[in-house]
Design a protein around this motif. Sequence first.
Motif, PDB file in Angstrom:
ATOM      1  N   VAL A 176      37.961  19.575  35.874  1.00  0.00           N
ATOM      2  CA  VAL A 176      37.388  18.242  35.628  1.00  0.00           C
ATOM      3  C   VAL A 176      36.841  17.651  36.923  1.00  0.00           C
ATOM      4  CG1 VAL A 176      37.974  15.870  34.966  1.00  0.00           C
ATOM      5  CG2 VAL A 176      38.788  17.784  33.592  1.00  0.00           C
ATOM      6  N   PHE A 177      37.596  17.795  38.013  1.00  0.00           N
ATOM      7  CA  PHE A 177      37.142  17.305  39.310  1.00  0.00           C
ATOM      8  C   PHE A 177      35.853  18.004  39.738  1.00  0.00           C
ATOM      9  CE2 PHE A 177      37.148  17.529  43.958  1.00  0.00           C
ATOM     10  CZ  PHE A 177      37.178  16.182  44.263  1.00  0.00           C
ATOM     11  N   CYS A 178      35.794  19.320  39.552  1.00  0.00           N
ATOM     12  CA  CYS A 178      34.601  20.075  39.923  1.00  0.00           C
ATOM     13  C   CYS A 178      33.390  19.634  39.097  1.00  0.00           C
ATOM     14  CB  CYS A 178      34.843  21.567  39.747  1.00  0.00           C
ATOM     15  SG  CYS A 178      36.012  22.239  40.931  1.00  0.00           S
ATOM     16  N   ALA A 179      33.606  19.376  37.827  1.00  0.00           N
ATOM     17  CA  ALA A 179      32.511  18.914  36.976  1.00  0.00           C
ATOM     18  C   ALA A 179      32.010  17.540  37.431  1.00  0.00           C
ATOM     19  CB  ALA A 179      32.958  18.863  35.525  1.00  0.00           C
ATOM     20  N   ALA A 180      32.936  16.661  37.805  1.00  0.00           N
ATOM     21  CA  ALA A 180      32.547  15.330  38.257  1.00  0.00           C
ATOM     22  C   ALA A 180      31.757  15.393  39.565  1.00  0.00           C
ATOM     23  CB  ALA A 180      33.786  14.458  38.437  1.00  0.00           C
ATOM     24  N   ILE A 181      32.201  16.221  40.496  1.00  0.00           N
ATOM     25  CA  ILE A 181      31.490  16.349  41.765  1.00  0.00           C
ATOM     26  C   ILE A 181      30.119  16.992  41.550  1.00  0.00           C
ATOM     27  CG2 ILE A 181      31.553  17.464  44.037  1.00  0.00           C
ATOM     28  CD1 ILE A 181      33.376  15.047  43.771  1.00  0.00           C
ATOM     29  N   GLN A 218      28.113  24.922  48.922  1.00  0.00           N
ATOM     30  CA  GLN A 218      28.939  23.839  48.416  1.00  0.00           C
ATOM     31  C   GLN A 218      29.474  24.140  47.021  1.00  0.00           C
ATOM     32  OE1 GLN A 218      29.941  21.081  50.082  1.00  0.00           O
ATOM     33  NE2 GLN A 218      28.990  22.063  51.835  1.00  0.00           N
ATOM     34  N   LEU A 219      28.653  24.742  46.171  1.00  0.00           N
ATOM     35  CA  LEU A 219      29.106  25.076  44.826  1.00  0.00           C
ATOM     36  C   LEU A 219      30.169  26.170  44.834  1.00  0.00           C
ATOM     37  CD1 LEU A 219      25.801  24.867  42.764  1.00  0.00           C
ATOM     38  CD2 LEU A 219      27.742  23.296  42.737  1.00  0.00           C
ATOM     39  N   VAL A 220      30.044  27.141  45.742  1.00  0.00           N
ATOM     40  CA  VAL A 220      31.076  28.178  45.863  1.00  0.00           C
ATOM     41  C   VAL A 220      32.398  27.549  46.264  1.00  0.00           C
ATOM     42  CG1 VAL A 220      31.814  30.154  47.263  1.00  0.00           C
ATOM     43  CG2 VAL A 220      29.529  30.103  46.290  1.00  0.00           C
ATOM     44  N   LYS A 221      32.355  26.658  47.224  1.00  0.00           N
ATOM     45  CA  LYS A 221      33.577  25.970  47.637  1.00  0.00           C
ATOM     46  C   LYS A 221      34.142  25.144  46.490  1.00  0.00           C
ATOM     47  CE  LYS A 221      32.127  25.594  52.409  1.00  0.00           C
ATOM     48  NZ  LYS A 221      31.575  24.704  53.409  1.00  0.00           N
ATOM     49  N   LEU A 222      33.270  24.482  45.760  1.00  0.00           N
ATOM     50  CA  LEU A 222      33.702  23.592  44.692  1.00  0.00           C
ATOM     51  C   LEU A 222      34.251  24.344  43.488  1.00  0.00           C
ATOM     52  CD1 LEU A 222      33.732  20.614  43.761  1.00  0.00           C
ATOM     53  CD2 LEU A 222      31.492  21.049  42.766  1.00  0.00           C
ATOM     54  N   LEU A 223      33.605  25.439  43.104  1.00  0.00           N
ATOM     55  CA  LEU A 223      33.974  26.126  41.874  1.00  0.00           C
ATOM     56  C   LEU A 223      34.958  27.273  42.067  1.00  0.00           C
ATOM     57  CD1 LEU A 223      30.460  26.186  40.212  1.00  0.00           C
ATOM     58  CD2 LEU A 223      32.336  24.601  39.791  1.00  0.00           C
ATOM     59  N   ILE A 224      35.122  27.780  43.291  1.00  0.00           N
ATOM     60  CA  ILE A 224      36.025  28.913  43.523  1.00  0.00           C
ATOM     61  C   ILE A 224      37.176  28.533  44.435  1.00  0.00           C
ATOM     62  CG2 ILE A 224      36.199  31.236  44.491  1.00  0.00           C
ATOM     63  CD1 ILE A 224      33.306  31.669  43.537  1.00  0.00           C
ATOM     64  N   PHE A 284      38.286  25.496  45.701  1.00  0.00           N
ATOM     65  CA  PHE A 284      39.121  24.360  45.318  1.00  0.00           C
ATOM     66  C   PHE A 284      40.076  24.690  44.164  1.00  0.00           C
ATOM     67  CE2 PHE A 284      39.913  20.485  42.865  1.00  0.00           C
ATOM     68  CZ  PHE A 284      40.619  19.764  43.820  1.00  0.00           C
ATOM     69  N   PRO A 285      39.601  25.309  43.063  1.00  0.00           N
ATOM     70  CA  PRO A 285      40.563  25.671  42.005  1.00  0.00           C
ATOM     71  C   PRO A 285      41.594  26.698  42.458  1.00  0.00           C
ATOM     72  CG  PRO A 285      38.351  25.645  41.122  1.00  0.00           C
ATOM     73  CD  PRO A 285      38.231  25.501  42.609  1.00  0.00           C
ATOM     74  N   ALA A 286      41.191  27.647  43.307  1.00  0.00           N
ATOM     75  CA  ALA A 286      42.142  28.645  43.798  1.00  0.00           C
ATOM     76  C   ALA A 286      43.210  27.988  44.672  1.00  0.00           C
ATOM     77  CB  ALA A 286      41.413  29.737  44.580  1.00  0.00           C
ATOM     78  N   ALA A 287      42.803  27.068  45.532  1.00  0.00           N
ATOM     79  CA  ALA A 287      43.770  26.364  46.380  1.00  0.00           C
ATOM     80  C   ALA A 287      44.692  25.488  45.537  1.00  0.00           C
ATOM     81  CB  ALA A 287      43.038  25.523  47.429  1.00  0.00           C
ATOM     82  N   SER A 288      44.147  24.876  44.486  1.00  0.00           N
ATOM     83  CA  SER A 288      44.973  24.055  43.598  1.00  0.00           C
ATOM     84  C   SER A 288      45.997  24.904  42.849  1.00  0.00           C
ATOM     85  CB  SER A 288      44.100  23.312  42.592  1.00  0.00           C
ATOM     86  OG  SER A 288      43.240  22.430  43.257  1.00  0.00           O
ATOM     87  N   ALA A 289      45.572  26.064  42.369  1.00  0.00           N
ATOM     88  CA  ALA A 289      46.494  26.959  41.663  1.00  0.00           C
ATOM     89  C   ALA A 289      47.571  27.477  42.610  1.00  0.00           C
ATOM     90  CB  ALA A 289      45.732  28.113  41.038  1.00  0.00           C
ATOM     91  N   LEU A 342      48.839  24.924  34.319  1.00  0.00           N
ATOM     92  CA  LEU A 342      47.624  24.773  33.523  1.00  0.00           C
ATOM     93  C   LEU A 342      47.019  23.389  33.677  1.00  0.00           C
ATOM     94  CD1 LEU A 342      48.624  26.650  30.265  1.00  0.00           C
ATOM     95  CD2 LEU A 342      47.051  27.401  32.040  1.00  0.00           C
ATOM     96  N   LEU A 343      47.870  22.379  33.809  1.00  0.00           N
ATOM     97  CA  LEU A 343      47.366  21.024  34.023  1.00  0.00           C
ATOM     98  C   LEU A 343      46.615  20.935  35.349  1.00  0.00           C
ATOM     99  CD1 LEU A 343      47.166  18.078  33.158  1.00  0.00           C
ATOM    100  CD2 LEU A 343      49.343  17.681  34.302  1.00  0.00           C
ATOM    101  N   THR A 344      47.125  21.572  36.374  1.00  0.00           N
ATOM    102  CA  THR A 344      46.460  21.560  37.677  1.00  0.00           C
ATOM    103  C   THR A 344      45.101  22.239  37.600  1.00  0.00           C
ATOM    104  OG1 THR A 344      48.594  21.623  38.786  1.00  0.00           O
ATOM    105  CG2 THR A 344      46.690  22.245  40.094  1.00  0.00           C
ATOM    106  N   ILE A 345      45.038  23.364  36.918  1.00  0.00           N
ATOM    107  CA  ILE A 345      43.755  24.061  36.777  1.00  0.00           C
ATOM    108  C   ILE A 345      42.782  23.224  35.956  1.00  0.00           C
ATOM    109  CG2 ILE A 345      42.642  26.109  35.799  1.00  0.00           C
ATOM    110  CD1 ILE A 345      45.185  27.641  36.598  1.00  0.00           C
ATOM    111  N   PHE A 346      43.264  22.598  34.890  1.00  0.00           N
ATOM    112  CA  PHE A 346      42.405  21.733  34.074  1.00  0.00           C
ATOM    113  C   PHE A 346      41.857  20.573  34.903  1.00  0.00           C
ATOM    114  CE2 PHE A 346      42.095  17.869  31.459  1.00  0.00           C
ATOM    115  CZ  PHE A 346      41.017  18.230  30.676  1.00  0.00           C
ATOM    116  N   LEU A 347      42.725  19.921  35.675  1.00  0.00           N
ATOM    117  CA  LEU A 347      42.270  18.800  36.492  1.00  0.00           C
ATOM    118  C   LEU A 347      41.310  19.253  37.582  1.00  0.00           C
ATOM    119  CD1 LEU A 347      45.557  16.727  36.748  1.00  0.00           C
ATOM    120  CD2 LEU A 347      43.528  16.255  35.370  1.00  0.00           C
TER     121      LEU A 347
END
Length: 71
Positions: free
Chosen positions: A10-15, A47-53, A55-60, A2-7
């Motif tokens: 946050v990273f996606c929001a910052a970018i 870019q938004l698809v990569k950022l919002l879908i 990146f979080p999927a790869a992180s999870a 859950l921490l990884t998904i949260f971060l």
Amino acid sequence: MLLTIFLAVVFCAAISLLMKSGFFQHYFPETAPALANRKYGFNIISQLVKLLIIFPAASALAAWICTLFQK
């Protein structure tokens, strides 16, 4: 995990904030003439698809793999 998904969120929001037009002109007004009418040469939807879908999927997925090898 859950921490990884949260971060990731946050990273996606910052970018996304950085990608928003007018960001540099707001915080650095002296750059306005240099950045006026600038086209960045990428598709914002792609870019938004990569950022919002992707990146979080790869992180999870990376977090899940790390939990498999945890003792």
